[in-house]
Scaffold this active site. Structure first.
Site, PDB file in Angstrom:
ATOM      1  CB  SER A 192     146.105  11.962 101.710  1.00 59.37           C
ATOM      2  OG  SER A 192     146.704  13.216 101.914  1.00 59.37           O
ATOM      3  CB  THR A 236     133.761   6.997  91.315  1.00 57.76           C
ATOM      4  OG1 THR A 236     134.089   8.160  92.087  1.00 57.76           O
ATOM      5  CG2 THR A 236     133.470   5.831  92.246  1.00 57.76           C
ATOM      6  CB  SER A 279     138.872  11.024  96.600  1.00 53.73           C
ATOM      7  OG  SER A 279     139.262  11.224  97.952  1.00 53.73           O
ATOM      8  N   GLY A 280     142.263  11.522  96.271  1.00 50.85           N
ATOM      9  CA  GLY A 280     143.287  12.556  96.283  1.00 50.85           C
ATOM     10  C   GLY A 280     144.640  11.957  96.605  1.00 50.85           C
ATOM     11  CG  HIS A 287     125.015   2.646  99.782  1.00 49.47           C
ATOM     12  ND1 HIS A 287     124.637   3.957  99.679  1.00 49.47           N
ATOM     13  CD2 HIS A 287     126.220   2.555  99.169  1.00 49.47           C
ATOM     14  CE1 HIS A 287     125.560   4.635  99.015  1.00 49.47           C
ATOM     15  NE2 HIS A 287     126.522   3.798  98.692  1.00 49.47           N
ATOM     16  CG  ASN A 314     125.936   4.236 103.239  1.00 49.14           C
ATOM     17  OD1 ASN A 314     124.762   4.067 102.955  1.00 49.14           O
ATOM     18  ND2 ASN A 314     126.858   4.564 102.334  1.00 49.14           N
ATOM     19  CB  SER A 330     137.657   6.934 104.133  1.00 47.76           C
ATOM     20  OG  SER A 330     137.266   7.757 103.053  1.00 47.76           O
ATOM     21  N   GLY A 331     134.453   5.659 103.606  1.00 45.76           N
ATOM     22  CA  GLY A 331     133.034   5.711 103.941  1.00 45.76           C
ATOM     23  C   GLY A 331     132.334   7.011 103.606  1.00 45.76           C
ATOM     24  CD  GLU A 332     129.843   6.395 100.484  1.00 42.60           C
ATOM     25  OE1 GLU A 332     129.199   5.562 101.147  1.00 42.60           O
ATOM     26  OE2 GLU A 332     130.396   6.122  99.415  1.00 42.60           O
TER      27      GLU A 332
END
Length: 321
Positions: A176, A191, A173-174, A38, A110, A105-107
């Site tokens: 794709s 997570t 998360s899905g 982070h 950050n 793929s990031g947030e």
């Protein structure tokens, strides 16, 4: 038997403390460790964000057995994928083969710091796919010239490469992202204990590969104190990935979670010293097909008593799963 890991959470402790914590986790008997990467904490009350790769280099020298892993690094914005490949190779050498490269793929939290804007989710996933392909080529020892939709690489080669391959994980998360991970990754990262993620990963080519989950807990002999701390530092956790990936900073997370109550946090995060509560929280990951679960002890100043409790009571109970 599910493997139980320790999380070096860079958002809640300084660099020297993080290294000391993972040394303690190795001594306590955790099977592996993961490290967040982070630039900002989620909330100001967490109070830290040292450079994860420096921490990992120090941890590689301070420990002897415990595996290390980024959970996760975004190789598309703050870092160019060519640089990530070099960092990963160096860390794998320093740790004598104990490193796994977890990518995501990031947030916005950050990645906004370099001023490139925050693209839509499908663009972020396309960038991640291209980045993984570049990293794999460099870690295979290739001399890479690449001119793609999102990245340019000019005559790049990683000169210090390990003899053994570096496992690459991709956060999902899905559907794709599961398709991408099943096709390109050596392990899955998630997570949430959602069976649809693990089954999609298997369907797209990930069958038989490790699946690594993560679970926050807040150990404290005083359950009320644990709930208060979890609410103060971790109430953002229940917002879900679609929200958490978009918010730009701690102030935004504080605003988005202002109506989350302590009792709401206590319902989703095991708080206190009830071993069975943690066992029951890990069980859905096991049932969903996860092979590894990394625990996060909330509170940077509360790691030592947690590690002692984990060694004496928690880990033996989780071995029964």
């Amino acid at each position: 038997m599910v493997q139980i890991g320790y999380t070096m959470m860079t958002e809640q402790a300084g660099p020297r403390e993080l290294v000391g914590h993972v040394v303690g986790a190795e001594r306590a008997g955790f099977d592996f460790s993961v490290t967040s990467d982070h630039y900002f904490p989620w909330l100001e009350s967490q109070g830290h964000a040292p450079y994860a790769w420096s921490v990992l280099g120090a941890a590689a020298q301070a420990t002897e057995r415990i595996p290390l892993m980024t959970y996760v690094t975004c190789p598309t914005t703050r870092y160019h994928p060519a640089v990530v490949a070099q960092k990963a190779a160096t860390l794998h050498l320093l740790s004598e083969g104990r490193f796994r490269l977890g990518l995501g793929s990031g947030e916005n939290l950050n990645e906004h710091v370099v001023g490139g804007g925050w693209p839509a989710a499908h663009v972020r996933l396309a960038r991640l796919e291209e980045a993984v392909e570049i990293i794999r080529a460099l870690l295979a020892g290739e001399n890479v010239n690449h001119h793609g939709a999102h990245f340019d690489v000019e005559n790049a080669k990683v000169w210090d490469l390990p003899d053994t391959p570096i496992p690459i994980g991709v956060a999902v998360s899905g559907d794709s992202s599961c398709e991408l991970a099943g096709r390109l990754a050596d392990l899955l990262i998630a997570t949430e204990p959602r069976p649809e993620l693990t089954s999609a990963f298997d369907r797209y080519g990930g069958a038989g590969k490790p699946k690594v989950g993560q679970l926050p807990i807040c150990y404290d002999p005083d359950r009320d104190a644990a709930i208060t701390r979890a609410h103060d530092q971790f109430r953002w956790f229940g917002s879900g990935w679609p929200v958490n990936s978009e918010l730009p900073g701690p102030t935004a997370f504080a605003g988005a979670t202002r109506f989350v109550r302590p009792e709401d946090v206590a319902e989703s995060i095991p708080c206190g010293d009830d071993v069975e509560a943690v066992v029951e929280a890990v069980r859905p990951y096991v049932n969903a097909g996860f092979t590894e679960v990394a625990l996060v002890q909330i509170g940077g100043e509360h790691q030592e008593p947690y590690l002692e409790w984990a060694e004496q009571k928690l880990l033996p109970a989780l071995r029964e799963l």
